[in-house]
Design a protein around this motif. Structure first.
Motif, PDB file in Angstrom:
ATOM      1  N   ASP A 145       0.823  -1.210   0.000  1.00 54.15           N
ATOM      2  CA  ASP A 145       0.000   0.000   0.000  1.00 54.15           C
ATOM      3  C   ASP A 145       0.857   1.259   0.000  1.00 54.15           C
ATOM      4  O   ASP A 145       0.515   2.258  -0.649  1.00 54.15           O
ATOM      5  N   LEU A 161      -6.462   3.532   6.109  1.00 55.45           N
ATOM      6  CA  LEU A 161      -6.789   2.130   5.827  1.00 55.45           C
ATOM      7  C   LEU A 161      -6.799   1.310   7.113  1.00 55.45           C
ATOM      8  O   LEU A 161      -7.682   0.466   7.318  1.00 55.45           O
ATOM      9  N   LEU A 190      -8.802  -2.277   7.419  1.00 58.35           N
ATOM     10  CA  LEU A 190      -8.449  -2.993   6.192  1.00 58.35           C
ATOM     11  C   LEU A 190      -7.155  -3.797   6.313  1.00 58.35           C
ATOM     12  O   LEU A 190      -6.713  -4.389   5.326  1.00 58.35           O
ATOM     13  N   ASP A 229     -15.269  -4.735   1.641  1.00 59.20           N
ATOM     14  CA  ASP A 229     -13.947  -4.177   1.390  1.00 59.20           C
ATOM     15  C   ASP A 229     -14.028  -2.926   0.523  1.00 59.20           C
ATOM     16  O   ASP A 229     -13.331  -1.935   0.775  1.00 59.20           O
ATOM     17  N   ILE A 279     -12.703   0.662   1.629  1.00 57.10           N
ATOM     18  CA  ILE A 279     -11.654   1.324   0.841  1.00 57.10           C
ATOM     19  C   ILE A 279     -12.123   2.700   0.401  1.00 57.10           C
ATOM     20  O   ILE A 279     -11.362   3.678   0.442  1.00 57.10           O
ATOM     21  N   SER A 283     -10.084   5.973   1.473  1.00 55.17           N
ATOM     22  CA  SER A 283      -9.489   6.834   0.445  1.00 55.17           C
ATOM     23  C   SER A 283     -10.117   8.220   0.459  1.00 55.17           C
ATOM     24  O   SER A 283      -9.429   9.225   0.222  1.00 55.17           O
ATOM     25  N   THR A 318      -8.128   4.421  -4.900  1.00 50.99           N
ATOM     26  CA  THR A 318      -9.287   3.585  -4.563  1.00 50.99           C
ATOM     27  C   THR A 318      -9.313   2.327  -5.420  1.00 50.99           C
ATOM     28  O   THR A 318      -9.478   1.211  -4.912  1.00 50.99           O
ATOM     29  N   VAL A 351      -6.122  -0.059  -4.641  1.00 53.33           N
ATOM     30  CA  VAL A 351      -6.240  -0.772  -3.362  1.00 53.33           C
ATOM     31  C   VAL A 351      -7.334  -1.830  -3.442  1.00 53.33           C
ATOM     32  O   VAL A 351      -7.202  -2.924  -2.876  1.00 53.33           O
ATOM     33  N   TRP A 352      -8.416  -1.525  -4.146  1.00 50.39           N
ATOM     34  CA  TRP A 352      -9.492  -2.499  -4.322  1.00 50.39           C
ATOM     35  C   TRP A 352      -8.971  -3.732  -5.074  1.00 50.39           C
ATOM     36  O   TRP A 352      -9.288  -4.875  -4.704  1.00 50.39           O
ATOM     37  N   ARG A 411      -6.681  -5.673  -2.634  1.00 52.98           N
ATOM     38  CA  ARG A 411      -7.459  -6.383  -1.611  1.00 52.98           C
ATOM     39  C   ARG A 411      -8.214  -7.564  -2.219  1.00 52.98           C
ATOM     40  O   ARG A 411      -8.363  -8.611  -1.576  1.00 52.98           O
TER      41      ARG A 411
END
Length: 526
Positions: A36, A91, A96, A108, A112, A116, A161, A164-165, A168
């Motif tokens: 991250d 986060l 998260l 999630d 997120i 964000s 966003t 990170v999505w 994850r």
């Protein structure tokens, strides 16, 4: 002295697996945080390149690594150093980096988006406070006549966003693989053998994605009948007084207490003993869950503490926000699905005579009646007596299961002969409910909320069932995404009460996102 040495040795032996488990938990979190951090820096640099169309680094000839930053990027350098820290903090604050226990892809995404957005607002605030910008030149701090570009922060927010999505989602897919092999699970024991214990056992057993490994159950009281628990194939480990030894023996990390009739002093002593050498989490599942709202407020009268219950779950700005969301989402759905409406209208009319739409009387907020609009899925002029009798049994809890013990079916007539062929298909995928968008625009319904009952169902309601009428009924809701017709009536109402008392725009968005896969799977079985 010998006893003390034996006790120390025993604690040391037990500490080894705990240290190993701690390392196996902390190492993936550290790797994820590092990913991250790197992603945050790269996204910020990419946002700058997209907006300014300028270089970030200064390269010298025959040098593999950059020797500095371009003058155009220098004012943004402090933000580049600060942004990853802010984002990782947000986060972590949203949860998260918790890789154990229950998760869902829609949850999630919501988290997120929250994290964000919070990081975006913090970065914008920092940029506003230091809007001139500064740079370190020749060892001196110099203030610049400079203004940050707003679009850079917008690009950074959107790309962070999405990235990170994606990260994850990859992590969750890996977790699903681990959990299918009985790894990354929390060893859990259930206290009690009553109805709530059976609900817990069933939920954990049927949904490995929750992240729990059910070690067994213990009786909460002496001479408690454990036959129902054994029927689920769960081991009976002993009684509540044996819990400290069982925690050590089986490495239990979480205890689910489903029987609240345990003596408080006894419970405190046993739980204190359990926690001496182990970090144990306890969850209490009270039988009065359906009566206790989630939103409470601590107040006092003199020196007497009170728990004040909110009488109205949605008030003022909350109602305005929910209504605004309903109108926006309804208009978007209407604009994107209207060609499908035309196709369905043609198919319904070709297969059977009768109206395209069914207008059915339903009970809405505060008990007000309204006409709910659906695509007609049955032959015209069919009798509803069989459904009346079924709902009476369902609400009163008498022989209401139309399916099997493994695949129950509540509230629906199995292989209903009244359905047309196209009607059976659109009901399975809940497409018949699309016209309820009009009910939302008219103000009779909401996108998310309890399902509106038929008047003859309400006649059999108990007093606490009527809590469902405190908000507008919805097209989708917690019941639809949590099991639908596989849940009996009491469970459905509990979910509705939980939703009403814990409403938030994020919860609505989460339910909307979860509704999509439920519809695509065709979970509305008959």
């Amino acid at each position: 002295m010998i006893i003390d040495q034996a006790a120390v040795a025993d604690r040391a032996v037990r500490a080894r697996p705990r240290r190993k488990a701690l390392f196996l938990t902390a190492a993936p979190v550290a790797v994820l945080a590092l990913v991250d951090f790197i992603a945050s820096a790269l996204v910020f640099i990419l946002a700058f390149r997209m907006r300014q169309d300028a270089h970030v680094f200064h390269w010298a000839e025959s040098q593999f690594l950059p020797v500095g930053f371009h003058l155009e990027f220098e004012p943004y350098l402090p933000l580049l150093l600060f942004a990853p820290v802010v984002k990782i903090f947000c986060l972590r604050r949203i949860g998260l980096y918790r890789l154990r226990g229950e998760f869902a892809f829609s949850d999630d995404f919501i988290r997120i988006l929250k994290a964000s957005t919070q990081a975006f607002l913090v970065m914008v605030l920092i940029a506003f406070l230091f809007r001139q910008g500064f740079a370190v030149r020749q060892g001196r701090l110099e203030w610049l006549d400079f203004s940050f570009s707003r679009l850079i922060f917008v690009y950074d927010w959107v790309m962070f966003t999405v990235l990170v999505w994606v990260v994850r989602s990859i992590v969750r897919v890996i977790q699903i693989g681990f959990r299918s092999n009985q790894r990354n699970l929390i060893p859990t024991v259930v206290v009690g053998c009553g109805e709530m214990a059976q609900v817990c056992i069933s939920e954990i057993s049927e949904k490995p994605r929750l992240g729990y490994r059910l070690v067994g159950a213990v009786t909460a009281r002496n001479n408690e009948d454990a036959a129902a628990v054994r029927g689920y194939g769960v081991r009976l480990l002993g009684g509540f007084d044996n819990l400290p030894d069982l925690v050590k023996k089986y490495g239990i990390e979480e205890v689910l207490i489903t029987d609240t009739r345990i003596n408080p002093r006894r419970m405190f002593e046993v739980l204190m003993e359990c926690g001496r050498d182990h970090h144990i989490k306890y969850r209490v599942i009270p039988n009065l869950f359906d009566c206790m709202p989630g939103k409470t407020e601590i107040a006092t009268i003199g020196s007497l503490p009170m728990i004040k219950l909110y009488e109205e779950p949605l008030r003022g700005s909350q109602r305005l926000l929910k209504r605004s969301m309903d109108v926006v989402v309804s208009l978007l759905l209407l604009l994107t699905t209207w060609p499908f409406w035309l196709l369905l209208a043609i198919l319904i009319r070709i297969e059977s005579r009768g109206p395209i739409f069914l207008r059915q009387e339903r009970v809405g907020i505060d008990g007000k009646m309204f006409l709910m609009i659906k695509f007609r899925s049955m032959h015209a002029g069919t009798d509803d007596q069989a459904h009346r009798e079924l709902m009476e049994r369902t609400i009163n809890g008498r022989d209401a299961n139309q399916g099997t013990s493994d695949q129950p079916l509540y509230g629906k007539i199995k292989n209903d002969p009244r359905l047309t062929r196209i009607g059976s298909w659109i009901r399975r995928y809940s497409i018949d409910e699309l016209p309820q968008i009009l009910n939302v625009l008219f103000g009779d319904m909401s996108i998310v909320g309890p399902r509106p009952p038929i008047p003859y169902e309400v006649r059999h309601y108990k007093d606490w069932h009527r809590t469902r009428f405190h908000v507008r009924p919805g097209i989708t809701g917690l019941w639809q995404v949590s099991g639908r017709n596989r849940l009996h009536f009491e469970e459905m109402v509990r979910l509705d009460v939980f939703y009403i008392e814990n409403w938030s725009p994020w919860l609505d968005l989460k339910i909307m996102l979860k509704t999509i896969p439920v519809m695509l799977r065709g979970d509305n079985t008959y």
